[in-house]
Design a protein around this motif. Structure first.
Motif, PDB file in Angstrom:
ATOM      1  N   VAL A  37       3.501 -10.112  13.041  1.00  0.00           N
ATOM      2  CA  VAL A  37       2.235  -9.529  13.506  1.00  0.00           C
ATOM      3  C   VAL A  37       2.373  -8.007  13.652  1.00  0.00           C
ATOM      4  O   VAL A  37       1.487  -7.245  13.257  1.00  0.00           O
ATOM      5  N   GLY A  38       3.523  -7.567  14.183  1.00  0.00           N
ATOM      6  CA  GLY A  38       3.770  -6.129  14.311  1.00  0.00           C
ATOM      7  C   GLY A  38       3.726  -5.430  12.966  1.00  0.00           C
ATOM      8  O   GLY A  38       3.180  -4.334  12.830  1.00  0.00           O
ATOM      9  N   HIS A  39       4.277  -6.091  11.972  1.00  0.00           N
ATOM     10  CA  HIS A  39       4.318  -5.488  10.637  1.00  0.00           C
ATOM     11  C   HIS A  39       2.941  -5.403   9.991  1.00  0.00           C
ATOM     12  O   HIS A  39       2.543  -4.351   9.490  1.00  0.00           O
ATOM     13  N   ILE A  40       2.207  -6.501  10.030  1.00  0.00           N
ATOM     14  CA  ILE A  40       0.923  -6.525   9.307  1.00  0.00           C
ATOM     15  C   ILE A  40      -0.100  -5.582   9.963  1.00  0.00           C
ATOM     16  O   ILE A  40      -1.023  -5.102   9.304  1.00  0.00           O
ATOM     17  N   THR A  41       0.086  -5.305  11.255  1.00  0.00           N
ATOM     18  CA  THR A  41      -0.827  -4.392  11.966  1.00  0.00           C
ATOM     19  C   THR A  41      -0.327  -2.946  11.933  1.00  0.00           C
ATOM     20  O   THR A  41      -0.920  -2.072  12.541  1.00  0.00           O
ATOM     21  N   SER A  42       0.762  -2.692  11.220  1.00  0.00           N
ATOM     22  CA  SER A  42       1.400  -1.368  11.267  1.00  0.00           C
ATOM     23  C   SER A  42       0.749  -0.354  10.333  1.00  0.00           C
ATOM     24  O   SER A  42       1.039   0.841  10.401  1.00  0.00           O
ATOM     25  N   GLY A  43      -0.100  -0.800   9.455  1.00  0.00           N
ATOM     26  CA  GLY A  43      -0.707   0.134   8.502  1.00  0.00           C
ATOM     27  C   GLY A  43      -1.848  -0.516   7.749  1.00  0.00           C
ATOM     28  O   GLY A  43      -2.257  -1.640   8.055  1.00  0.00           O
ATOM     29  N   ALA A  44      -2.330   0.199   6.752  1.00  0.00           N
ATOM     30  CA  ALA A  44      -3.466  -0.298   5.975  1.00  0.00           C
ATOM     31  C   ALA A  44      -3.048  -1.437   5.053  1.00  0.00           C
ATOM     32  O   ALA A  44      -1.951  -1.433   4.490  1.00  0.00           O
ATOM     33  N   VAL A  45      -3.934  -2.400   4.920  1.00  0.00           N
ATOM     34  CA  VAL A  45      -3.788  -3.479   3.952  1.00  0.00           C
ATOM     35  C   VAL A  45      -5.017  -3.463   3.037  1.00  0.00           C
ATOM     36  O   VAL A  45      -6.046  -2.880   3.390  1.00  0.00           O
ATOM     37  N   VAL A  46      -4.895  -4.094   1.879  1.00  0.00           N
ATOM     38  CA  VAL A  46      -6.053  -4.259   1.005  1.00  0.00           C
ATOM     39  C   VAL A  46      -6.359  -5.749   0.931  1.00  0.00           C
ATOM     40  O   VAL A  46      -5.560  -6.527   0.396  1.00  0.00           O
ATOM     41  N   ALA A  47      -7.475  -6.131   1.545  1.00  0.00           N
ATOM     42  CA  ALA A  47      -7.889  -7.537   1.607  1.00  0.00           C
ATOM     43  C   ALA A  47      -8.842  -7.818   0.449  1.00  0.00           C
ATOM     44  O   ALA A  47      -9.752  -7.032   0.185  1.00  0.00           O
ATOM     45  N   VAL A  67       0.848  -1.194   0.000  1.00  0.00           N
ATOM     46  CA  VAL A  67       0.000   0.000   0.000  1.00  0.00           C
ATOM     47  C   VAL A  67       0.885   1.246   0.000  1.00  0.00           C
ATOM     48  O   VAL A  67       0.691   2.161  -0.810  1.00  0.00           O
ATOM     49  N   GLN A  68       1.894   1.262   0.875  1.00  0.00           N
ATOM     50  CA  GLN A  68       2.801   2.422   0.956  1.00  0.00           C
ATOM     51  C   GLN A  68       3.515   2.667  -0.364  1.00  0.00           C
ATOM     52  O   GLN A  68       3.740   3.810  -0.753  1.00  0.00           O
ATOM     53  N   ARG A  69       3.850   1.596  -1.064  1.00  0.00           N
ATOM     54  CA  ARG A  69       4.595   1.738  -2.320  1.00  0.00           C
ATOM     55  C   ARG A  69       3.686   1.891  -3.536  1.00  0.00           C
ATOM     56  O   ARG A  69       4.154   1.842  -4.674  1.00  0.00           O
ATOM     57  N   ALA A  70       2.389   2.078  -3.274  1.00  0.00           N
ATOM     58  CA  ALA A  70       1.413   2.329  -4.345  1.00  0.00           C
ATOM     59  C   ALA A  70       1.359   1.187  -5.359  1.00  0.00           C
ATOM     60  O   ALA A  70       1.302   1.406  -6.569  1.00  0.00           O
ATOM     61  N   LEU A  71       1.375  -0.057  -4.840  1.00  0.00           N
ATOM     62  CA  LEU A  71       1.316  -1.233  -5.705  1.00  0.00           C
ATOM     63  C   LEU A  71      -0.053  -1.914  -5.703  1.00  0.00           C
ATOM     64  O   LEU A  71      -0.209  -2.997  -6.274  1.00  0.00           O
ATOM     65  N   PHE A  95       8.932  -6.756  -7.720  1.00  0.00           N
ATOM     66  CA  PHE A  95       8.812  -5.592  -6.837  1.00  0.00           C
ATOM     67  C   PHE A  95       9.425  -5.733  -5.452  1.00  0.00           C
ATOM     68  O   PHE A  95       9.298  -4.816  -4.642  1.00  0.00           O
ATOM     69  N   ALA A  96      10.037  -6.869  -5.114  1.00  0.00           N
ATOM     70  CA  ALA A  96      10.495  -7.042  -3.734  1.00  0.00           C
ATOM     71  C   ALA A  96      11.840  -7.754  -3.640  1.00  0.00           C
ATOM     72  O   ALA A  96      12.213  -8.527  -4.541  1.00  0.00           O
ATOM     73  N   ILE A  97      12.559  -7.462  -2.563  1.00  0.00           N
ATOM     74  CA  ILE A  97      13.769  -8.227  -2.242  1.00  0.00           C
ATOM     75  C   ILE A  97      13.797  -8.705  -0.796  1.00  0.00           C
ATOM     76  O   ILE A  97      14.601  -9.550  -0.437  1.00  0.00           O
ATOM     77  N   ASP A  98      12.915  -8.175   0.061  1.00  0.00           N
ATOM     78  CA  ASP A  98      12.931  -8.521   1.484  1.00  0.00           C
ATOM     79  C   ASP A  98      11.850  -9.533   1.838  1.00  0.00           C
ATOM     80  O   ASP A  98      10.671  -9.331   1.517  1.00  0.00           O
ATOM     81  N   LEU A  99      12.240 -10.587   2.542  1.00  0.00           N
ATOM     82  CA  LEU A  99      11.314 -11.651   2.965  1.00  0.00           C
ATOM     83  C   LEU A  99      10.153 -11.089   3.786  1.00  0.00           C
ATOM     84  O   LEU A  99       8.999 -11.454   3.580  1.00  0.00           O
ATOM     85  N   GLY A 100      10.459 -10.202   4.708  1.00  0.00           N
ATOM     86  CA  GLY A 100       9.420  -9.650   5.582  1.00  0.00           C
ATOM     87  C   GLY A 100       8.602  -8.542   4.917  1.00  0.00           C
ATOM     88  O   GLY A 100       7.650  -8.038   5.490  1.00  0.00           O
ATOM     89  N   ARG A 101       8.986  -8.150   3.721  1.00  0.00           N
ATOM     90  CA  ARG A 101       8.276  -7.087   2.995  1.00  0.00           C
ATOM     91  C   ARG A 101       8.023  -7.564   1.564  1.00  0.00           C
ATOM     92  O   ARG A 101       8.470  -6.956   0.603  1.00  0.00           O
ATOM     93  N   ASN A 102       7.289  -8.680   1.467  1.00  0.00           N
ATOM     94  CA  ASN A 102       7.106  -9.328   0.162  1.00  0.00           C
ATOM     95  C   ASN A 102       5.791  -8.942  -0.525  1.00  0.00           C
ATOM     96  O   ASN A 102       5.272  -9.669  -1.357  1.00  0.00           O
ATOM     97  N   ILE A 103       5.250  -7.773  -0.165  1.00  0.00           N
ATOM     98  CA  ILE A 103       4.179  -7.064  -0.895  1.00  0.00           C
ATOM     99  C   ILE A 103       2.785  -7.658  -0.785  1.00  0.00           C
ATOM    100  O   ILE A 103       1.812  -6.943  -0.572  1.00  0.00           O
TER     101      ILE A 103
END
Ligand code: CMP
Length: 144
Positions: free
Chosen positions: A63-73, A14-18, A106-114
């Motif tokens: 859990v900290g990451h997924i609750t840190s901002g908006a997601v599109v479900a 969401v932050q990266r406008a994807l 679009f990604a290189i980080d395991l914990g930030r795999n979009i």
């Protein structure tokens, strides 16, 4: 196999406008969008969603990451959507994801795999029931 899968754009997506990019790929492949909403996940829903990872060292961060901002479900429907959706998303570790997949592009980080996609039909049913109520899922014929 007409199936449904739970697909979620994570906070970094969401932050990266994807969001549009992810939707476009599923839409253009021919899948049918039957549920869509934006929300900031609660700790409760995150704990249940990632329940299979509970106890693993990365669980609190996850859990900290997924609750840190908006997601599109989203819920997408179509032939073999669970398996095909996973193939479109790419391997869990973006460094192992093939170019042409969402993570591979679009990604290189395991914990930030979009993006998240259900890993089986059973997981999909569980995740759809967790994130959506039945009245939030549209029944329609996309060819009409
Ligand atoms: P996903 O497949 O959507 O669901 C589980 C998520 O946990 C996974 O994406 C990764 O983002 C994350 N994950 C898996 N393994 C690790 C790890 N070792 N460290 C941090 N995050 C991880």
């Amino acid at each position: 196999n007409q199936e449904r899968s739970f697909i979620m754009v994570k906070p970094e997506g969401v932050q990266r406008a994807l969001v549009g990019e992810v939707i476009k790929r599923f839409e253009q492949r021919g899948f049918k969008l039957v549920g869509l909403k934006v929300l900031v996940p609660s700790k409760d829903i995150a704990n249940v969603h990632y329940g299979e990872h509970e106890g693993k060292p990365f669980f609190p961060k996850l859990v900290g990451h997924i609750t840190s901002g908006a997601v599109v479900a989203m819920v997408w429907e179509g032939k073999d959507i669970v398996k095909t959706g996973r193939a479109m998303i790419g391997a869990t570790n973006p460094l192992a994801s093939a170019p042409g997949t969402i993570r591979g592009d679009f990604a290189i980080d395991l914990g930030r795999n979009i993006v998240h996609g259900s890993d089986s039909v059973d997981s999909a049913q569980r995740e759809i029931a967790l994130w959506f109520s039945p009245d939030e899922l549209a029944e329609y014929d996309p060819t009409v």
